[in-house]
Enzyme design. Structure first.
Site, PDB file in Angstrom:
ATOM      1  N   GLY A 117       0.819  -1.211   0.000  1.00  0.00           N
ATOM      2  CA  GLY A 117       0.000   0.000   0.000  1.00  0.00           C
ATOM      3  C   GLY A 117       0.852   1.258   0.000  1.00  0.00           C
ATOM      4  N   HIS A 118       1.965   1.237  -0.741  1.00  0.00           N
ATOM      5  CA  HIS A 118       2.977   2.299  -0.626  1.00  0.00           C
ATOM      6  C   HIS A 118       2.603   3.600  -1.334  1.00  0.00           C
ATOM      7  CE1 HIS A 118       4.030   1.265  -4.728  1.00  0.00           C
ATOM      8  NE2 HIS A 118       4.933   2.207  -4.760  1.00  0.00           N
ATOM      9  N   LEU A 163      -1.965   7.174   1.644  1.00  0.00           N
ATOM     10  CA  LEU A 163      -1.594   8.178   2.646  1.00  0.00           C
ATOM     11  C   LEU A 163      -0.544   7.651   3.616  1.00  0.00           C
ATOM     12  CD1 LEU A 163      -2.046  10.798   4.343  1.00  0.00           C
ATOM     13  CD2 LEU A 163      -3.930   9.594   5.460  1.00  0.00           C
ATOM     14  N   SER A 174      -6.418  -0.122  12.830  1.00  0.00           N
ATOM     15  CA  SER A 174      -7.141   1.138  12.978  1.00  0.00           C
ATOM     16  C   SER A 174      -7.714   1.221  14.382  1.00  0.00           C
ATOM     17  CB  SER A 174      -8.275   1.214  11.957  1.00  0.00           C
ATOM     18  OG  SER A 174      -9.200   2.230  12.289  1.00  0.00           O
ATOM     19  N   CYS A 208     -10.545   2.089  15.093  1.00  0.00           N
ATOM     20  CA  CYS A 208     -11.974   1.762  15.092  1.00  0.00           C
ATOM     21  C   CYS A 208     -12.232   0.357  15.635  1.00  0.00           C
ATOM     22  CB  CYS A 208     -12.566   1.902  13.699  1.00  0.00           C
ATOM     23  SG  CYS A 208     -12.083   0.596  12.563  1.00  0.00           S
ATOM     24  N   TYR A 265     -15.441  -3.149   8.876  1.00  0.00           N
ATOM     25  CA  TYR A 265     -14.010  -2.836   8.746  1.00  0.00           C
ATOM     26  C   TYR A 265     -13.271  -3.170  10.045  1.00  0.00           C
ATOM     27  CZ  TYR A 265      -9.786  -0.008   8.014  1.00  0.00           C
ATOM     28  OH  TYR A 265      -8.490   0.415   7.890  1.00  0.00           O
ATOM     29  N   LYS A 315     -10.026  -5.796  10.844  1.00  0.00           N
ATOM     30  CA  LYS A 315      -8.771  -5.406  11.498  1.00  0.00           C
ATOM     31  C   LYS A 315      -8.531  -6.200  12.788  1.00  0.00           C
ATOM     32  CE  LYS A 315      -7.235  -2.556   8.485  1.00  0.00           C
ATOM     33  NZ  LYS A 315      -6.003  -2.888   7.747  1.00  0.00           N
ATOM     34  N   HIS A 331     -12.363  10.142   4.693  1.00  0.00           N
ATOM     35  CA  HIS A 331     -12.525  10.375   6.120  1.00  0.00           C
ATOM     36  C   HIS A 331     -12.857  11.847   6.361  1.00  0.00           C
ATOM     37  CE1 HIS A 331     -10.039   6.634   6.327  1.00  0.00           C
ATOM     38  NE2 HIS A 331     -10.856   6.387   7.330  1.00  0.00           N
ATOM     39  N   ARG A 366     -12.227  13.729  18.163  1.00  0.00           N
ATOM     40  CA  ARG A 366     -11.318  12.835  17.466  1.00  0.00           C
ATOM     41  C   ARG A 366      -9.869  13.279  17.658  1.00  0.00           C
ATOM     42  NH1 ARG A 366     -15.250  10.382  17.390  1.00  0.00           N
ATOM     43  NH2 ARG A 366     -16.393   9.402  15.661  1.00  0.00           N
TER      44      ARG A 366
END
Length: 304
Positions: free
Chosen positions: A7-8, A11, A103, A105, A132, A136, A175, A205
């Site tokens: 995933g380079h 973000l 994450s 979450c 999701y 994770k 997001h 947050r």
């Protein structure tokens, strides 16, 4: 040492990839153009050929409240496949170190604050992103299982809400942070008199700049070795309303902000206890105000 960053171009992954390049490491990036991590056979062959010493897994299907709620099957099924394919391939190729990025979450919706690592699975998840979160949590459990069954020195890191250059600014899938920047900069450009945002603005947050995450990941990959996943964040939070005010001011928008309270707020508050991370000697360097200004500049330069 050869390091693979999955995933380079996203973000998170891009910040880690650049930090490794800056250190002169032999680093290989994976995105969907290099190898499709949903393809188990191709993933196994790629890892076998590259023979990395370390894999950092930041590859995932991600998004905000709307996307999480609408594409639940994809967020659960595809993330399960991506992480299990990569971990199983790493095991078969005898990869010494593996860093799985999850994450925040994963924690219960109604969670004591700040959130300690031990609070995982102590209550019901936030319903809007539970698919999701379950993916994770499964990743954490697979890391722990590889440690226990095969004595792998693999670890899981749980970052807070991330932001920075190369974020996803698509209003349908982004997001809250990049969505706010898109909305306010677009409103300023068009001369709009008001911006309408989701929810009440009351939820709180925590936000971490991607470059600070990168330094935390690299430090943890060298110094952290435990079954327990590690929180990555600043330990400080603010309300969405306060964040919106900052983004509005720094973008130069002079109109009004209205709140659509028919839309969901998500989890009421989410700030991580990062005492374990800071005990390793890590501190964030990018202030929220500086990070907001930098990200606005990036958006203005790349999205017309």
């Amino acid at each position: 040492m050869t390091i693979v960053v999955a995933g380079h171009t996203g973000l998170v992954g891009s910040a880690i990839f650049e930090a490794l390049q800056a250190r002169g490491e032999d680093v290989i990036g994976i995105n969907s153009k290099v190898v499709n991590l949903l393809n188990r056979e191709a993933t196994f062959q790629f890892i076998k050929d590259k023979k990395p010493d370390l894999i950092i897994d930041s590859a995932a299907i991600v998004g905000g409240i709307g996307a999480n709620n609408e594409f639940r099957v994809e967020f659960l099924s595809k993330n399960l496949q991506i992480q299990s394919n990569l971990m199983d391939a790493a095991h078969e190729a005898d990869v010494e170190r593996f860093v799985f990025l999850g994450s925040s979450c994963i924690y219960p919706r109604e969670c004591p604050q700040p959130i300690k690592e031990e609070y995982l699975m102590t209550g019901p998840l936030e319903s809007t992103n539970s698919a999701y979160a379950v993916a994770k949590i499964a990743g954490i459990e697979l890391i722990k299982s590889y440690r226990k069954q095969y004595s792998r020195r693999w670890i899981s890191l749980m970052p807070t809400n991330m932001y920075g250059p190369r974020d996803n600014f698509d209003l349908k899938t982004s997001h809250v942070f990049p969505a706010l920047i898109n909305r306010y900069v677009t409103a300023k450009r068009s001369g709009a008199s008001e911006v309408t945002l989701w929810g009440t603005g009351e939820p709180k947050r925590e936000f971490l700049h991607s470059s600070d995450l990168a330094t935390a990941v690299l430090l943890a990959s060298e110094k952290y070795d435990s079954d327990l996943h590690l929180n990555i964040g600043t330990g400080e939070d603010l309300s969405i309303k306060e964040l919106a005010s900052k983004v509005s001011n720094f973008s130069g928008f002079t109109g009004q902000t209205k709140w659509d309270t028919s839309k969901p707020d998500g989890t009421p508050r989410k700030v991580l206890d990062v005492s374990r991370l800071k005990a390793l000697g890590w501190q964030p360097k990018v202030s929220l105000d500086d990070g907001i200004k930098e990200t606005i500049q990036y958006f203005e330069a790349n999205y017309n």
